[in-house]
Scaffold this motif. Structure first.
Motif, short mmCIF file in Angstrom:
data_model
loop_
_atom_site.label_atom_id
_atom_site.label_comp_id
_atom_site.label_asym_id
_atom_site.label_seq_id
_atom_site.Cartn_x
_atom_site.Cartn_y
_atom_site.Cartn_z
N ILE A 166 40.59 25.70 39.19
CA ILE A 166 41.20 27.03 39.42
C ILE A 166 42.52 26.92 39.79
O ILE A 166 43.41 27.66 39.39
CB ILE A 166 39.84 28.00 40.35
CG1 ILE A 166 38.54 27.89 39.59
CG2 ILE A 166 40.57 29.05 40.35
CD1 ILE A 166 37.57 28.20 40.60
N GLU A 210 39.63 33.06 42.85
CA GLU A 210 38.18 33.34 42.42
C GLU A 210 38.07 34.70 42.82
O GLU A 210 37.29 35.71 42.14
CB GLU A 210 37.01 32.34 42.50
CG GLU A 210 37.15 31.39 41.37
CD GLU A 210 36.71 32.16 40.16
OE1 GLU A 210 35.61 31.96 39.78
OE2 GLU A 210 37.68 32.48 39.30
N ASN A 226 30.97 33.21 40.08
CA ASN A 226 31.90 32.52 40.92
C ASN A 226 32.18 31.16 40.25
O ASN A 226 31.31 30.39 40.78
CB ASN A 226 31.93 32.75 42.56
CG ASN A 226 33.20 31.98 43.02
OD1 ASN A 226 33.63 30.81 42.67
ND2 ASN A 226 33.37 32.65 44.33
#
Length: 379
Positions: A166, A210, A226
């Motif tokens: 991420i 996130e 998530n």
């Protein structure tokens, strides 16, 4: 050695040479079998570490650089559509996970090694899961197909660093070479000052990103969608599996190789961006990322092992380009050796600064205020 070969020849050589990733992976079982009944049993588990960080830097100097760039009009479209290159990288996933599980069994059950041999084994396995596993994961997480996205996440989960999936794409590539990026090392910053900050902020920035994504969907951060929770849950399953299969020593092995692997990743981040920064424009924004904002290393051998990761300047300028078509730019700042050699150098801050600080200052020659401002910003 290869610098005068025609570009087409080099592209053919490299299409075969990318299979070099198998050498360190196979080096793990080979080092085990060579240690059996050897009077130097505790030395053999160090084999992969010694080859990667001792032999390969020397070979980089001997073999030299890779001059070949594919033709943008014809070769790049053809090569990007060839499934061979994609298959080659995907094969690493079962190979690495199988090696990791087997290496855990050896760590727990092989009684001929003292703690010295066990330490070498963990460092060697972590070097492979870091240098090959995370490198391939990095390639995958930049691509759109869900298969590659999942493969990249799985490899990162196997080293307990799912947040990289991420933070790297949505954080590092947005803020690279700016004060906002925890993965861009500063001029004069030692590796040992850089690492703790990088560890913590990789996770914190991933969680923040996130949470912001889910908020836009009117969902709470603590939600099954998530992505960070999902990948770390898979890491927990890996840990549980090693614990059930091999006991507490298996759990220790899994955690230890993970720490080695993601530390290797962050050392590479340190090397890739040391002292470089994007200039701030009059409108308050930073200039667009281009090939001059990352250190490039065009040494052929390590580039083959690392799927062209060292052509990092082109990667940051065009993040979705596949590894086989990444280009070298002569005007990008150049490292004096491949990543393996630079990692060793970074472990010794006085030597690192003696080699790299003059290169940073030369890069900013004529606009030294940029370098001074950078130092003040990051002090």
């Amino acid at each position: 050695m290869f610098e005068r070969l025609p570009s087409n020849w080099m592209l053919v050589i490299k299409s075969i040479g990318y299979w070099f990733w198998l050498i360190p992976v196979l080096g793990i079982p080979l080092s085990y079998y060579w240690s059996l009944n050897s009077q130097y049993a505790n030395a053999w588990p160090w084999l992969v570490v010694l080859v990667v960080f001792g032999v390969i830097p020397l070979l980089d100097f001997i073999i030299g650089r890779d001059p070949a760039n594919p033709d943008e009009a014809v070769q790049v479209p053809q090569m990007e559509q060839q499934g061979y290159y994609r298959l080659l990288s995907l094969i690493t996933v079962p190979a690495l996970l199988g090696m990791l599980g087997w290496a855990g069994w050896v760590f727990v059950n092989h009684e001929a090694w003292s703690w010295v041999g066990q330490l070498g084994w963990v460092l060697s396995v972590g070097t492979v899961t870091g240098a090959i596993g995370i490198t391939v994961a990095h390639e995958f997480i930049h691509k759109d197909p869900q298969l590659e996205q999942n493969a990249g996440g799985l490899l990162l989960a196997a080293v307990c660093y799912g947040g990289f999936k991420i933070e790297h794409v949505r954080g590092h590539h947005v803020h690279v070479s700016t004060p906002e990026d925890a993965s861009s090392s500063r001029y004069g910053q030692s590796l040992y000052a850089f690492l703790p900050h990088a560890y913590v902020h990789n996770f914190l920035n991933a969680w923040k990103l996130e949470a912001e994504r889910l908020k836009r969907k009117s969902l709470p951060a603590l939600h099954w969608r998530n992505e960070l929770i999902g990948w770390y849950a898979i890491s927990a399953l890996f840990l549980l599996g090693f614990s059930l299969a091999f006991g507490w020593l298996g759990a220790l092995f899994f955690i230890a190789q993970s720490v080695v692997a993601f530390t290797l990743l962050e050392i590479v981040n340190y090397v890739e961006h040391y002292g470089l920064h994007r200039r701030k424009l009059e409108n308050g924004r930073y200039e667009r990322t281009n090939p001059t904002h990352s250190w490039n290393s065009n040494f052929l051998l390590t580039n083959l092992f690392l799927f062209h990761l060292q052509r990092h300047s082109d990667h940051h300028a065009y993040a979705k380009r596949r590894y086989q078509v990444l280009r070298h730019f002569d005007d990008s700042p150049q490292l004096p050796n491949g990543y393996a050699g630079m990692i060793v150098l970074a472990l010794f801050p006085p030597l690192w600064r003696a080699v790299m600080d003059p290169r940073v200052r030369a890069y900013y020659a004529g606009e030294e205020h940029q370098l001074t401002d950078s130092q003040l910003t990051h002090s």
